[in-house]
Scaffold this motif. Structure first.
Motif, mmCIF file in Angstrom:
data_model
loop_
_atom_site.group_PDB
_atom_site.id
_atom_site.type_symbol
_atom_site.label_atom_id
_atom_site.label_comp_id
_atom_site.label_asym_id
_atom_site.label_seq_id
_atom_site.Cartn_x
_atom_site.Cartn_y
_atom_site.Cartn_z
ATOM 1 N N SER A 1 0.339 3.625 2.007
ATOM 2 C CA SER A 1 0.225 4.171 3.367
ATOM 3 C C SER A 1 1.563 4.352 4.104
ATOM 4 O O SER A 1 1.682 5.287 4.906
ATOM 5 C CB SER A 1 -0.727 3.301 4.191
ATOM 6 O OG SER A 1 -1.946 3.111 3.504
ATOM 7 N N ARG B 1 1.060 -6.986 -4.470
ATOM 8 C CA ARG B 1 0.416 -7.989 -3.624
ATOM 9 C C ARG B 1 0.489 -9.352 -4.279
ATOM 10 O O ARG B 1 0.434 -9.457 -5.505
ATOM 11 C CB ARG B 1 -1.050 -7.625 -3.369
ATOM 12 C CG ARG B 1 -1.147 -6.401 -2.462
ATOM 13 C CD ARG B 1 -2.561 -6.061 -2.103
ATOM 14 N NE ARG B 1 -2.577 -4.722 -1.502
ATOM 15 C CZ ARG B 1 -3.653 -4.066 -1.138
ATOM 16 N NH1 ARG B 1 -4.845 -4.623 -1.308
ATOM 17 N NH2 ARG B 1 -3.573 -2.861 -0.612
ATOM 18 N N GLN C 1 2.855 7.814 4.482
ATOM 19 C CA GLN C 1 2.315 8.673 5.558
ATOM 20 C C GLN C 1 3.344 8.794 6.671
ATOM 21 O O GLN C 1 3.670 9.885 7.146
ATOM 22 C CB GLN C 1 1.063 8.044 6.198
ATOM 23 C CG GLN C 1 -0.178 7.983 5.348
ATOM 24 C CD GLN C 1 -1.379 7.484 6.179
ATOM 25 O OE1 GLN C 1 -1.413 7.616 7.403
ATOM 26 N NE2 GLN C 1 -2.363 6.920 5.503
ATOM 27 N N GLN D 1 0.865 -1.183 0.000
ATOM 28 C CA GLN D 1 0.000 0.000 0.000
ATOM 29 C C GLN D 1 0.902 1.233 0.000
ATOM 30 O O GLN D 1 2.091 1.133 0.307
ATOM 31 C CB GLN D 1 -0.896 -0.003 1.245
ATOM 32 C CG GLN D 1 -0.107 -0.273 2.521
ATOM 33 C CD GLN D 1 -0.974 -0.513 3.761
ATOM 34 O OE1 GLN D 1 -2.196 -0.457 3.679
ATOM 35 N NE2 GLN D 1 -0.347 -0.760 4.898
ATOM 36 N N GLU E 1 -2.436 7.772 -2.082
ATOM 37 C CA GLU E 1 -2.672 7.942 -0.657
ATOM 38 C C GLU E 1 -2.903 9.422 -0.395
ATOM 39 O O GLU E 1 -2.325 10.274 -1.087
ATOM 40 C CB GLU E 1 -1.387 7.504 0.073
ATOM 41 C CG GLU E 1 -1.513 7.360 1.550
ATOM 42 C CD GLU E 1 -2.190 6.035 1.903
ATOM 43 O OE1 GLU E 1 -2.319 5.165 1.024
ATOM 44 O OE2 GLU E 1 -2.589 5.901 3.066
ATOM 45 N N GLN F 1 -1.747 3.068 -6.341
ATOM 46 C CA GLN F 1 -2.644 3.708 -5.383
ATOM 47 C C GLN F 1 -2.293 5.186 -5.281
ATOM 48 O O GLN F 1 -1.183 5.602 -5.627
ATOM 49 C CB GLN F 1 -2.469 3.095 -3.980
ATOM 50 C CG GLN F 1 -3.071 1.699 -3.835
ATOM 51 C CD GLN F 1 -3.025 1.213 -2.389
ATOM 52 O OE1 GLN F 1 -2.183 1.644 -1.603
ATOM 53 N NE2 GLN F 1 -3.926 0.307 -2.048
HETATM 54 N N1 DAH Z 1 -3.999 1.233 2.489
HETATM 55 C C1 DAH Z 1 -5.376 0.807 2.292
HETATM 56 C C2 DAH Z 1 -5.385 -0.374 1.322
HETATM 57 O O1 DAH Z 1 -4.444 -0.570 0.612
HETATM 58 C C3 DAH Z 1 -6.202 1.923 1.745
HETATM 59 C C4 DAH Z 1 -6.446 2.952 2.776
HETATM 60 C C5 DAH Z 1 -7.554 2.872 3.611
HETATM 61 C C6 DAH Z 1 -5.548 4.010 2.926
HETATM 62 C C7 DAH Z 1 -7.766 3.815 4.561
HETATM 63 C C8 DAH Z 1 -5.769 4.947 3.919
HETATM 64 C C9 DAH Z 1 -6.898 4.836 4.724
HETATM 65 O O2 DAH Z 1 -4.946 5.967 4.104
HETATM 66 O O3 DAH Z 1 -7.117 5.788 5.671
HETATM 67 O O4 DAH Z 1 -6.354 -1.082 1.266
#
Ligand code: DAH
Length: 348
Positions: A179, A203, A182, A177, A219, A217
């Protein structure tokens, strides 16, 4: 024959030979034929010693005159040839910009990149910065710092691709991800934070019409001193209306993500049927389209990066770029995006 009349004959014949030289190389040959060692003038020069003392100076003077005149004729011809030569080289080199060229087909950005650019632009318009991070990531950033415990199923090798590299306790992996960026961003920057992060994720996935093992993705993260859930909803509503059209409605459905609390999924009203027309080719009649995950940043995440959760709050979201493009353009198989069939790609 008298050497002086020999010289006169040479001089009389010289202009024709010199003007007949068509190139600088020709002229060099004419010059050595007229003045060189084995030329008639050369013979006269060599015969000087055998002349009597009366004749010798006369021949000498004539020899000098004739030689000089031939040099003058040569120089005149040389300058004409040099000008011609220069003109020829320039015209050989010149580029005619009006000539038709080969038709190089003009390419265009891939639909995935177009979609990333469009989404990122919407957030840049709201003042967000654009960040990126490594695709080979540490377990700490991809999971632990995001409040994802070691026992979480996503950490299994059946879901995540681990890299056999470095210290095994680092759990080097291909990020699943965006994320983790962040965490990396907050570690390096003081609040307030408003960033979007486009990038590739990986993945362990069997390819089918809706899954690829590598996809993209975007973010989003906002952290400031008074961010509320309504800011999350307002921001995503604005984004959805920019991306899908001004009449788009949004709704948030409760969900779970380890790094947000509360967590939600964002649905947008179907831009095709605008609300539950049976058999709609975009939403299938549901009226709503599942778009992305989001939520309020979990205090544990803020703590992991050294932010004070008592002072700060934030929201985060993550969306799949391929999914956004597919919904928007009615693409029914994600594999079209990576098959590189120009008949598909040229439509965008
Ligand atoms: N990282 C999550 C995924 O790959 C997606 C996601 C959900 C990102 C909620 C976020 C969040 O920043 O707050 O499924």
């Amino acid at each position: 024959m008298n050497p002086r009349s020999v010289l006169d004959d040479v001089l009389a014949a010289a202009p024709q030979a010199i003007d007949g030289a068509g190139s600088l190389e020709d002229l060099d040959r004419v010059e050595s034929a007229l003045l060189g060692k084995s030329s008639t003038i050369g013979d006269v020069r060599r015969s000087m010693g055998g002349l009597d003392s009366e004749e010798r100076p006369r021949v000498g003077i004539r020899l000098k005159e004739v030689t000089e005149q031939i040099h003058t004729l040569l120089a005149a011809r040389r300058s004409v040839l040099e000008v011609e030569d220069e003109a020829r080289r320039l015209s050989d080199d010149s580029i005619d910009v009006t000539l038709e060229s080969y038709g190089f087909p003009r390419g265009s950005l891939h639909l995935i990149q177009q979609t990333i650019d469009e989404i990122v632009d919407i957030f840049v318009g709201l003042g967000y910065l654009v960040a990126d991070g490594p695709e080979a990531e540490l377990g700490w950033y991809n999971f632990d710092a995001l409040n994802t415990p070691p026992t979480h199923p996503a950490r299994l090798e059946s879901d995540t691709m681990y890299l056999d590299y470095g210290d095994p306790s680092d759990e080097l992996l291909l990020r699943t991800q965006t994320s983790p960026v962040q965490v990396r961003w907050m570690e390096e920057h003081e609040p307030p934070v408003y960033v979007v992060v486009p990038g590739k994720v990986y993945r362990q996935e069997t390819t089918d019409a809706t899954h690829l093992p590598v996809f993209h993705q975007i973010e989003g993260l906002a952290v400031d001193d008074s961010i509320r859930f309504s800011d999350l909803k307002g921001t995503l509503a604005h984004f959805s209306r920019q991306f899908f059209g001004p009449r788009t409605e949004v709704r948030l459905r409760p969900h779970f993500f380890p790094f947000t609390e509360p967590s939600a999924e964002l649905d947008v009203s179907c831009f095709n049927c605008e609300g539950g027309v049976p058999g709609c080719r975009v939403c299938g009649g549901a009226g709503w389209l599942e778009m992305l995950g989001c939520g309020m940043v979990d205090p544990n995440v803020l703590e992991a990066v050294g932010y004070d959760p008592e002072q700060l709050s934030g929201f985060a979201f993550g969306m799949g770029v391929e999914r956004m493009a597919m919904v928007r353009h009615g693409i029914n198989d994600i594999r079209h995006l990576v098959n590189n069939d120009l008949r598909f790609l040229r439509q965008f």
